[in-house]
Design a protein around this motif. Sequence first.
Motif, mmCIF file in Angstrom:
data_model
loop_
_atom_site.group_PDB
_atom_site.id
_atom_site.type_symbol
_atom_site.label_atom_id
_atom_site.label_comp_id
_atom_site.label_asym_id
_atom_site.label_seq_id
_atom_site.Cartn_x
_atom_site.Cartn_y
_atom_site.Cartn_z
ATOM 1 N N GLY A 166 -52.287 -65.088 42.367
ATOM 2 C CA GLY A 166 -51.371 -64.247 41.601
ATOM 3 C C GLY A 166 -50.008 -64.257 42.253
ATOM 4 N N CYS A 167 -49.189 -63.325 41.833
ATOM 5 C CA CYS A 167 -47.802 -63.300 42.303
ATOM 6 C C CYS A 167 -47.722 -62.798 43.748
ATOM 7 C CB CYS A 167 -46.968 -62.415 41.381
ATOM 8 S SG CYS A 167 -47.446 -60.687 41.463
ATOM 9 N N PRO A 168 -46.578 -62.970 44.391
ATOM 10 C CA PRO A 168 -46.429 -62.516 45.784
ATOM 11 C C PRO A 168 -46.710 -61.023 45.961
ATOM 12 C CG PRO A 168 -44.657 -64.014 45.227
ATOM 13 C CD PRO A 168 -45.395 -63.747 43.953
ATOM 14 N N HIS A 169 -46.350 -60.208 44.984
ATOM 15 C CA HIS A 169 -46.608 -58.773 45.108
ATOM 16 C C HIS A 169 -48.112 -58.503 45.173
ATOM 17 C CE1 HIS A 169 -42.415 -58.398 43.443
ATOM 18 N NE2 HIS A 169 -42.381 -57.498 44.399
ATOM 19 N N ASP A 189 -50.342 -70.025 41.209
ATOM 20 C CA ASP A 189 -49.365 -69.159 40.540
ATOM 21 C C ASP A 189 -47.944 -69.660 40.800
ATOM 22 O OD1 ASP A 189 -48.866 -66.287 39.335
ATOM 23 O OD2 ASP A 189 -47.477 -66.533 41.009
ATOM 24 N N VAL A 201 -50.499 -60.589 46.214
ATOM 25 C CA VAL A 201 -51.021 -61.074 47.499
ATOM 26 C C VAL A 201 -50.663 -60.084 48.612
ATOM 27 C CG1 VAL A 201 -50.844 -62.925 49.218
ATOM 28 C CG2 VAL A 201 -50.964 -63.492 46.772
ATOM 29 N N GLU A 260 -44.989 -68.229 40.504
ATOM 30 C CA GLU A 260 -44.063 -67.349 41.231
ATOM 31 C C GLU A 260 -44.345 -67.406 42.733
ATOM 32 O OE1 GLU A 260 -44.094 -63.277 39.821
ATOM 33 O OE2 GLU A 260 -42.873 -62.637 41.523
ATOM 34 N N SER A 261 -45.620 -67.396 43.091
ATOM 35 C CA SER A 261 -45.962 -67.509 44.514
ATOM 36 C C SER A 261 -45.556 -68.871 45.057
ATOM 37 C CB SER A 261 -47.470 -67.299 44.713
ATOM 38 O OG SER A 261 -47.781 -65.933 44.606
ATOM 39 N N PHE A 281 -46.940 -61.607 52.449
ATOM 40 C CA PHE A 281 -47.258 -62.795 51.653
ATOM 41 C C PHE A 281 -47.284 -64.044 52.532
ATOM 42 C CE2 PHE A 281 -45.578 -66.484 49.266
ATOM 43 C CZ PHE A 281 -46.586 -66.644 48.330
ATOM 44 N N LEU A 325 -41.868 -68.893 45.844
ATOM 45 C CA LEU A 325 -41.528 -68.185 47.091
ATOM 46 C C LEU A 325 -41.984 -68.987 48.298
ATOM 47 C CD1 LEU A 325 -40.392 -65.721 48.515
ATOM 48 C CD2 LEU A 325 -42.590 -64.578 48.208
#
Lengths: 116, 387
Positions: free
Chosen positions: A57-60, B309, A62, B311-312, A14, B315
């Motif tokens: 989208g979320c880190p997962h 996003d 990416v 959540e990203s 990520f 992080l």
Amino acid sequence: MTSDPYSKEVRRLFKAPAHAGIANGPSARIDAQGVSVELSVEARNGQVEAARFRAKGCPHLVAAAEAFCADLEGQPVAALETQFGVDIMRRLSVPVEKTGRILVLEDTSALLAGKL
Amino acid sequence: MSEPSIYLDYAATTPVDPGVADALSQALCDETTLANPSSVHRAGRLSAHRVATAAEQVASLLNCDPGQLIWTSGATEADNLAIAGAARYRADRGRHLVTMPTEHKAVTDMFRALEKEGFNVTWLAPGPDGMLDIGHLEQALTDETQLVSVMHVNNETSVVQDIEAIGELCRSRDILYHVDAAQSAGKLPIDLRRMPIDLLSLTAHKFYGPKGVGALYVADRPGCHVEPLLFGGGQQRSIRPGTLPVPLIVALGQAAEIAEQKQASDLAHVTRLRAALWDGIEGVEGLVLNGHSSRHYPGIVNVSVADVDGESLLLDLEPLCVATGSACNSQNQEPSYVLRSMGRSDAEAEGAIRFSFGRMSTLEDVEQAAGLYVNAVSRLRQLAPAA
């Protein structure tokens, strides 16, 4: 202490996604499940020479897109049609509730395969 | 070794003030807090005296009578006790209650439980700025209405409701008014001798005290009473029985005393920090402030960008400790119900970040936070497909 929701691999992919961008070739994009995924490849003689992604989208997601593009390079273009979602979720410890997002990545790959 | 954290999540919980920590550690090993304060022997009376002193400290902060305070385990219990206790006490007069969907879960979930008991709850939606329209409240009140619960400072957006106007309206109709003051007690002036408030909840850990202790103020006036949620040894007039956690109560008292002394300087400090944070991030394209431009507590800043996003973003902001919404709500991945109630889209709510800071925060902290935010939004936008 609550466990870290991201594995070291997810964090690494990520933070430094070497395959982020656009390849010099066909592309496909799907917006679904609250995420956006765009994949593009540069292929020659049935081989993927370069694969790139862009994702919101979320880190997962990416991290999964980055891992998928890295794996794809050097593979036959038919690899775009494989169902890789389950394997990549296991490899990156993606929580089950994010399955839908990873399947968007898989569907985008299949869509791109149809354009080659 | 990982980078040190920059803690800007004071709305979730504040660090313990060193003066409070000293008082707590002494109280844990002190003969004056050793005994059960309900015991009649000398040691018990010493403990009871320490509890009484803490009550005076909290009462001084709120300008109320110490005897009007009920010790609880925190604001969640105080909210539950106030709402369920008052609704059930006055159920024979009427079963209509009024609140807002933007309240903390400790309030909204209690009202939902009461709906299952047969109470009729009116949920008043806020405007896009998070404020309650007093006219809408007035229209919602009926002869059956017994309780209104509207918080002081919103934990996600920092919006400050006009609790005096709400209280005056309720008082004129003989309706009880409960205020969840978890985010405002010790930070903004509260004068319960002047303000028409019947029930007020607070918790120590939001104003530099320890977790696990809070209080409920119950006004001493006819018709204002709460039925207990717990049953046991008769402590606290049986309204909230159970052996009192004397060291925690001593610490809450100390936190209140320090808060009273430092309230003005704390407020000036967070006002400066808010200005610095805003200067650093206001240039971000598409940035939306989730809250009111002037009626806000300056120690909380909630902003959204719709195309990133959340959540990203969270992080990418590491080592910054901030929230995507209410920390109490962080276990689920749904967009903030508070921001959705204010009319924000799912995308805006999902991309929301709450910065919150306080007494121990520094200008360097918020300047670093602003820089991290600007860079993270930029990177994630570059990573995303074109709009």
